[in-house]
Design a protein around this motif. Structure first.
Motif, short mmCIF file in Angstrom:
data_model
loop_
_atom_site.label_atom_id
_atom_site.label_comp_id
_atom_site.label_asym_id
_atom_site.label_seq_id
_atom_site.Cartn_x
_atom_site.Cartn_y
_atom_site.Cartn_z
N ASN A 1 14.45 14.75 -16.36
CA ASN A 1 14.95 16.32 -15.59
C ASN A 1 14.64 17.18 -16.55
O ASN A 1 15.55 17.65 -17.49
CB ASN A 1 16.55 16.14 -15.66
CG ASN A 1 16.99 17.22 -14.78
OD1 ASN A 1 16.33 18.34 -14.77
ND2 ASN A 1 18.10 16.95 -14.16
N CYS B 1 25.70 22.39 -13.78
CA CYS B 1 25.28 23.88 -12.95
C CYS B 1 25.85 25.00 -13.70
O CYS B 1 25.41 26.08 -13.70
CB CYS B 1 25.20 23.80 -11.61
SG CYS B 1 23.98 22.52 -10.88
N PHE C 1 18.62 19.89 -10.09
CA PHE C 1 18.81 18.53 -9.53
C PHE C 1 18.06 17.95 -8.10
O PHE C 1 17.76 16.96 -7.77
CB PHE C 1 20.02 17.96 -9.20
CG PHE C 1 20.87 18.07 -10.81
CD1 PHE C 1 20.89 17.22 -11.63
CD2 PHE C 1 21.91 18.96 -10.93
CE1 PHE C 1 21.38 16.97 -12.92
CE2 PHE C 1 22.60 19.02 -12.04
CZ PHE C 1 22.31 18.18 -12.96
N TRP C 2 17.41 19.01 -7.59
CA TRP C 2 16.47 18.77 -6.42
C TRP C 2 15.10 18.55 -6.77
O TRP C 2 14.49 19.28 -7.54
CB TRP C 2 16.68 19.87 -5.29
CG TRP C 2 15.84 19.55 -4.18
CD1 TRP C 2 14.66 19.97 -3.54
CD2 TRP C 2 16.50 18.70 -2.90
NE1 TRP C 2 14.48 19.48 -2.27
CE2 TRP C 2 15.70 18.88 -2.16
CE3 TRP C 2 17.59 18.25 -2.73
CZ2 TRP C 2 15.79 18.12 -0.71
CZ3 TRP C 2 17.95 17.59 -1.71
CH2 TRP C 2 17.11 17.62 -0.74
N GLU C 3 14.81 17.44 -6.33
CA GLU C 3 13.09 17.29 -6.50
C GLU C 3 12.34 17.75 -5.47
O GLU C 3 12.47 17.55 -4.39
CB GLU C 3 13.14 15.55 -6.66
CG GLU C 3 13.48 14.92 -7.92
CD GLU C 3 13.39 13.29 -7.57
OE1 GLU C 3 12.64 12.91 -7.05
OE2 GLU C 3 14.24 12.66 -8.10
N GLY C 4 11.43 18.47 -5.88
CA GLY C 4 10.63 19.27 -4.76
C GLY C 4 9.31 19.85 -5.55
O GLY C 4 9.09 20.28 -6.39
N LEU D 1 22.62 23.63 -7.88
CA LEU D 1 22.19 22.14 -7.80
C LEU D 1 20.82 21.90 -7.42
O LEU D 1 20.07 21.39 -7.93
CB LEU D 1 23.06 21.59 -6.70
CG LEU D 1 24.45 21.13 -7.32
CD1 LEU D 1 25.42 20.77 -5.88
CD2 LEU D 1 24.60 20.07 -8.28
N ASP D 2 20.22 22.94 -6.59
CA ASP D 2 18.71 22.89 -6.10
C ASP D 2 18.01 23.29 -7.30
O ASP D 2 16.87 22.58 -7.65
CB ASP D 2 18.49 23.86 -4.96
CG ASP D 2 19.10 23.44 -3.86
OD1 ASP D 2 19.22 22.15 -3.63
OD2 ASP D 2 18.87 24.11 -2.74
N ASP D 3 18.56 24.22 -8.35
CA ASP D 3 17.67 24.61 -9.49
C ASP D 3 17.37 23.40 -10.28
O ASP D 3 16.33 23.17 -11.00
CB ASP D 3 18.47 25.73 -10.27
CG ASP D 3 18.46 27.16 -9.54
OD1 ASP D 3 17.48 27.10 -8.87
OD2 ASP D 3 19.15 27.88 -9.72
N CYS E 1 27.32 17.20 -12.15
CA CYS E 1 25.99 17.93 -11.65
C CYS E 1 26.63 19.38 -11.42
O CYS E 1 26.17 20.52 -12.03
CB CYS E 1 25.32 17.34 -10.29
SG CYS E 1 24.57 15.79 -10.51
#
Length: 64
Positions: free
Chosen positions: A3, A50, A61-64, A57-59, A46
């Motif tokens: 991460n 944050c 922990f989101w994989e993308g 959370l998107d910043d 999480c």
């Protein structure tokens, strides 16, 4: 998967793993394991991370 987003956000806030751990109420080892991708934190942890780092959370922990 490491991460790196969380680590970068922590470094930008000028926080050590230990300082972040104290803020969110876990051990330094837990923060280290999350950053290494070897520990899957609970949703509540999480969210706490944050809030402490001023990110979503998107910043972090989101994989993308």
């Amino acid at each position: 998967m490491k991460n790196l987003k969380m680590k970068m956000a922590r470094v930008e806030k000028d926080l050590s793993q230990d300082e972040l751990a104290q803020i969110v109420g876990v051990s330094r080892q837990t923060i280290g394991l999350i950053e290494l991708g070897k520990y899957n934190p609970s949703l509540s942890l999480c969210v706490s991370i944050c809030k402490a780092l001023g990110r979503t959370l998107d910043d972090l922990f989101w994989e993308g």
